[in-house]
Design a protein around this motif. Structure first.
Motif, mmCIF file in Angstrom:
data_model
loop_
_atom_site.group_PDB
_atom_site.id
_atom_site.type_symbol
_atom_site.label_atom_id
_atom_site.label_comp_id
_atom_site.label_asym_id
_atom_site.label_seq_id
_atom_site.Cartn_x
_atom_site.Cartn_y
_atom_site.Cartn_z
ATOM 1 N N GLY A 124 -5.596 1.459 1.690
ATOM 2 C CA GLY A 124 -5.147 1.510 0.394
ATOM 3 C C GLY A 124 -4.645 2.843 -0.120
ATOM 4 N N ALA A 125 -5.698 3.887 0.450
ATOM 5 C CA ALA A 125 -5.263 5.270 0.162
ATOM 6 C C ALA A 125 -4.249 5.785 0.868
ATOM 7 C CB ALA A 125 -6.579 6.178 0.315
ATOM 8 N N TYR A 126 -3.166 5.067 1.554
ATOM 9 C CA TYR A 126 -2.187 5.979 2.337
ATOM 10 C C TYR A 126 -1.593 6.946 1.461
ATOM 11 C CZ TYR A 126 1.901 6.249 5.080
ATOM 12 O OH TYR A 126 2.880 6.939 5.933
ATOM 13 N N LEU A 127 -1.154 6.748 0.082
ATOM 14 C CA LEU A 127 -0.602 7.496 -0.553
ATOM 15 C C LEU A 127 -1.167 8.622 -1.119
ATOM 16 C CD1 LEU A 127 1.632 4.578 -2.572
ATOM 17 C CD2 LEU A 127 2.280 6.372 -0.909
ATOM 18 N N ARG A 128 -2.697 8.653 -1.054
ATOM 19 C CA ARG A 128 -3.355 9.677 -1.554
ATOM 20 C C ARG A 128 -4.616 9.844 -0.319
ATOM 21 N NH1 ARG A 128 -4.097 8.547 -7.904
ATOM 22 N NH2 ARG A 128 -4.495 10.693 -7.989
ATOM 23 N N TRP A 129 -4.075 10.179 0.626
ATOM 24 C CA TRP A 129 -5.046 10.326 1.929
ATOM 25 C C TRP A 129 -5.969 11.519 1.743
ATOM 26 C CZ3 TRP A 129 -6.381 6.771 5.161
ATOM 27 C CH2 TRP A 129 -6.876 7.222 6.363
ATOM 28 N N SER A 130 -5.265 12.743 1.253
ATOM 29 C CA SER A 130 -6.420 13.717 0.998
ATOM 30 C C SER A 130 -7.485 13.654 0.133
ATOM 31 C CB SER A 130 -5.531 14.971 0.760
ATOM 32 O OG SER A 130 -4.967 14.827 -0.562
ATOM 33 N N GLU A 131 -7.335 12.443 -0.917
ATOM 34 C CA GLU A 131 -8.422 12.265 -1.723
ATOM 35 C C GLU A 131 -9.406 11.131 -1.335
ATOM 36 O OE1 GLU A 131 -6.406 11.534 -5.601
ATOM 37 O OE2 GLU A 131 -4.950 13.005 -4.813
ATOM 38 N N ARG A 132 -9.174 10.543 -0.153
ATOM 39 C CA ARG A 132 -9.524 9.084 0.311
ATOM 40 C C ARG A 132 -11.088 9.312 -0.037
ATOM 41 N NH1 ARG A 132 -8.453 12.172 4.595
ATOM 42 N NH2 ARG A 132 -9.672 12.127 6.371
ATOM 43 N N CYS A 133 -11.646 10.057 0.523
ATOM 44 C CA CYS A 133 -13.317 10.197 0.467
ATOM 45 C C CYS A 133 -13.694 10.111 -0.919
ATOM 46 C CB CYS A 133 -13.718 11.351 1.423
ATOM 47 S SG CYS A 133 -13.397 11.298 3.125
ATOM 48 N N GLU A 134 -13.353 10.730 -1.570
ATOM 49 C CA GLU A 134 -13.730 10.779 -3.034
ATOM 50 C C GLU A 134 -13.421 9.701 -3.850
ATOM 51 O OE1 GLU A 134 -15.661 12.682 -4.613
ATOM 52 O OE2 GLU A 134 -15.326 12.282 -6.691
ATOM 53 N N ARG A 135 -12.420 9.181 -3.645
ATOM 54 C CA ARG A 135 -11.845 7.885 -4.230
ATOM 55 C C ARG A 135 -12.579 6.707 -3.780
ATOM 56 N NH1 ARG A 135 -7.758 8.290 -7.691
ATOM 57 N NH2 ARG A 135 -7.645 6.159 -7.809
ATOM 58 N N MET A 162 0.870 -1.088 -0.165
ATOM 59 C CA MET A 162 -0.074 -0.077 0.022
ATOM 60 C C MET A 162 0.851 1.344 0.146
ATOM 61 S SD MET A 162 -3.011 -1.356 0.377
ATOM 62 C CE MET A 162 -2.409 -2.691 -0.389
ATOM 63 N N GLY A 163 2.188 1.029 0.062
ATOM 64 C CA GLY A 163 3.187 2.164 0.050
ATOM 65 C C GLY A 163 3.399 2.650 1.590
ATOM 66 N N ILE A 164 2.990 1.703 2.393
ATOM 67 C CA ILE A 164 3.382 2.286 3.906
ATOM 68 C C ILE A 164 4.767 2.035 4.193
ATOM 69 C CG2 ILE A 164 2.297 1.872 6.479
ATOM 70 C CD1 ILE A 164 -0.440 0.769 5.336
ATOM 71 N N PRO A 165 5.234 3.083 4.775
ATOM 72 C CA PRO A 165 6.776 2.717 5.234
ATOM 73 C C PRO A 165 6.908 1.956 6.614
ATOM 74 C CG PRO A 165 6.227 4.976 5.364
ATOM 75 C CD PRO A 165 5.057 4.260 4.813
ATOM 76 N N SER A 166 7.204 0.937 6.546
ATOM 77 C CA SER A 166 7.049 0.113 7.897
ATOM 78 C C SER A 166 8.006 0.812 8.959
ATOM 79 C CB SER A 166 7.355 -1.460 7.547
ATOM 80 O OG SER A 166 8.793 -1.359 7.346
ATOM 81 N N GLY A 167 9.301 1.412 8.322
ATOM 82 C CA GLY A 167 10.267 1.848 9.586
ATOM 83 C C GLY A 167 9.778 3.154 10.093
ATOM 84 N N ARG A 168 9.067 3.877 9.497
ATOM 85 C CA ARG A 168 8.528 5.026 10.097
ATOM 86 C C ARG A 168 7.264 4.818 10.959
ATOM 87 N NH1 ARG A 168 6.254 9.422 5.762
ATOM 88 N NH2 ARG A 168 7.985 8.847 4.937
#
Lengths: 294, 237
Positions: free
Chosen positions: B105-116, A184-190
């Motif tokens: 799954g939206a970790y990388l696009r958190w600000s758009e999570r609700c719309e996505r 999911m792109g979650i960086p485990s270290g952080r």
């Protein structure tokens, strides 16, 4: 009737503090599979830092608590970067044993440093609020009530963080399946570093709450840590909801034992209860077998 | 396909410890292209996907995404570049709610999570009544749907899916493939790994057949999937 009210009141206050103390331990185990036996050291550091700024420097209790919590987060980060990350880097085949031994070492170091800095004499934290009310035959200290409510507030904020924030969701994802979290792109270290910082902050906050009931001494973290371990095991290792429910059950149990059998029986009954739990329900209230974690 | 492929896997070798699974395997996926990798079980298809998403490092060879080398990068970084990997077994977070799984799954696009999430759930109506139950109680088909929905939340440029039809009832399998077709229609490039070619017609643009960690047959999907005897020969070595 008064006895029942007294048990519920004391159980609520104890349970709230146990929950605050144990949630950090459960978070750390859930995410890193690390049972931190230096948790008692973190608790007692909270008490001593709060004593230093409240008693010596005259800072109000609330601010002392915030300072102790920040210090706990700092100690957590120091623990992660100086101890856990190098151990993770080595890729020890016996991670559980390696981290347990390392955390025992850390506990001894923390106790020695506290002894060196603050000396062996007992210290007491000033109460957050003075005064009391009498309900029937029960004396309700405002301080105890306040501490209980504050602990609940800390748990509510922690719950919100874990359920709704980006970092909280990431932390729980890593706790459940680190490989899926990577994808999911979650960086485990952080996430690992922030988990240890949050656990440290929660432990020192709990240490401040405990410090307003009990006298502070360098080895004073051992008993509350053992209680926290019982709570975490009973709740289901690593389960946050389980830990909170278990904390209140054990708080009520300790209050009842203290009323009916006397305070000296609180610890023996607690550990007899833990042995019973391990036999009857080995995964605790909300725990699941490791292989079900995927 | 243009010279600069979206994904370019060049001569990768490696596996698990001493056990070498891939033996100089090369594949390419172009922009807006759907590529399928076919082959019998145990011949390196899953290992290939794990190497692309960074869960496994190749011993030799290189992997490029948008012309940038990714074979030495961490999995979280690779996901951040726009590669979403739906692994075999789905790897949903079993104790977390379905809604929380999707949010992860939206970790990388958190600000758009609700719309996505709102948009993605339009394509996954089966998940809507299940949003507030733990993922562990989902059926196999629902778990596959959840894994796909979660994988799409990050807005990937390349979706790689390991055995999308594995273990699913025929009706659910059809639904999963309908969703993959929708993704392809939305312009998401895809790399699919399958043991059987049955559902790839009309979806895959090109096909590679892998055996013993090497590509033994490649070409346009319409040609390879039309001539099943050619496929069978490749499978049988």
């Amino acid at each position: 009737m008064n006895t029942a009210v007294s048990i519920v009141y004391t159980g609520f206050v104890l349970g709230s503090i146990f929950a605050t103390s144990a949630v950090g331990l459960a978070l750390m185990y859930g995410t890193l599979r690390f049972l931190n036996l230096a948790h008692g050291g973190f608790l007692i550091v909270g008490g001593y830092v709060a004593w230093l700024v409240a008693d010596r420097l005259g800072v109000p209790f609330y601010l002392a608590m915030v300072i102790a919590t920040v210090a706990g987060a700092g100690l957590g980060l120091l623990t992660y970067f100086s101890m856990l990350r190098p151990l993770l880097g080595v890729g020890s085949p016996r991670w559980d044993i390696a981290t347990i031994m390392a955390s025992v070492g850390l506990a001894i170091i923390i106790e020695a440093v506290i002894l060196l800095v603050f000396g062996p004499r007992l210290k007491s934290l000033p109460p957050a609020i003075d005064g009391k009310i009498i309900v029937g035959t029960i004396v309700v200290q405002y301080n105890a009530l306040f501490i209980g409510v504050l602990a609940v507030l800390i748990l509510v904020v922690t719950h919100w963080f874990l359920k709704s924030s980006r970092s909280g969701i990431a932390l729980r994802a890593v706790a459940e399946n680190v490989q899926a979290a990577y994808l999911m792109g979650i960086p485990s270290g952080r996430v690992f570093a922030s988990t240890v910082a949050i656990a440290g902050a929660l432990a020192t906050a709990a240490g401040v709450l405990l410090g307003s009931f009990y006298l502070l001494r360098p080895s004073g973290g051992l008993d509350p840590m053992m209680t926290a371990i019982v709570v975490v095991v009973f709740g289901g290792l690593g389960s946050i909801p389980g830990t909170i429910v278990a904390a209140y059950i054990i708080g009520m149990l300790q209050a009842a034992v203290s009323v009916f059998l006397g305070v000296k029986w609180a610890s023996p009954v607690l550990f007899a209860f833990m042995i019973l739990v391990l036999i009857v329900r080995p995964y605790g209230l909300y725990g699941r077998p490791e292989d079900v974690r995927v | 396909m243009s010279d600069t492929a979206l994904l370019d896997v060049r001569e990768v070798e490696g596996g698990y410890g001493e056990y070498r699974v891939l033996d100089g395997l090369s594949i390419r996926v172009g922009e807006d292209e759907v590529v399928a990798v076919l082959g019998p079980n145990g011949h390196g298809k899953t290992t290939l996907l794990r190497m692309i998403s960074g869960l496994l490092r190749p011993a030799r060879g290189s992997i490029y995404f948008h012309g940038q080398p990714i074979h030495a990068r961490a999995p979280a970084e690779i996901a951040g570049l726009g590669i979403s990997h739906i692994p075999q077994g789905d790897l949903v977070f079993p104790q977390m709610l379905v809604r929380e799984n999707i949010l992860a799954g939206a970790y990388l696009r958190w600000s758009e999570r609700c719309e996505r999430m709102r948009r993605i759930l339009e394509d996954f109506p089966r998940l809507v009544p299940r949003l507030n139950v733990p993922a562990r109680v989902l059926s196999g088909g629902e778990r596959r749907m959840l894994a796909l929905a979660r994988g799409l939340m990050g807005g990937p440029q390349l979706l790689i899916v390991d055995e999308p039809s594995l273990g699913l009832a025929p009706s659910v399998r059809d639904s999963v493939y309908a969703l993959l077709r929708k993704c392809a229609g939305d312009g998401i490039s895809m790399l699919l790994v399958e043991e059987k070619a049955t559902h790839l017609e009309g979806l895959a643009d090109r096909v590679y057949v892998v055996e013993s960690g090497r590509v033994v047959l490649e070409g346009a999907a319409v040609e390879i999937l039309r001539d099943r005897s050619q496929l069978l020969r490749a499978y049988m070595g």
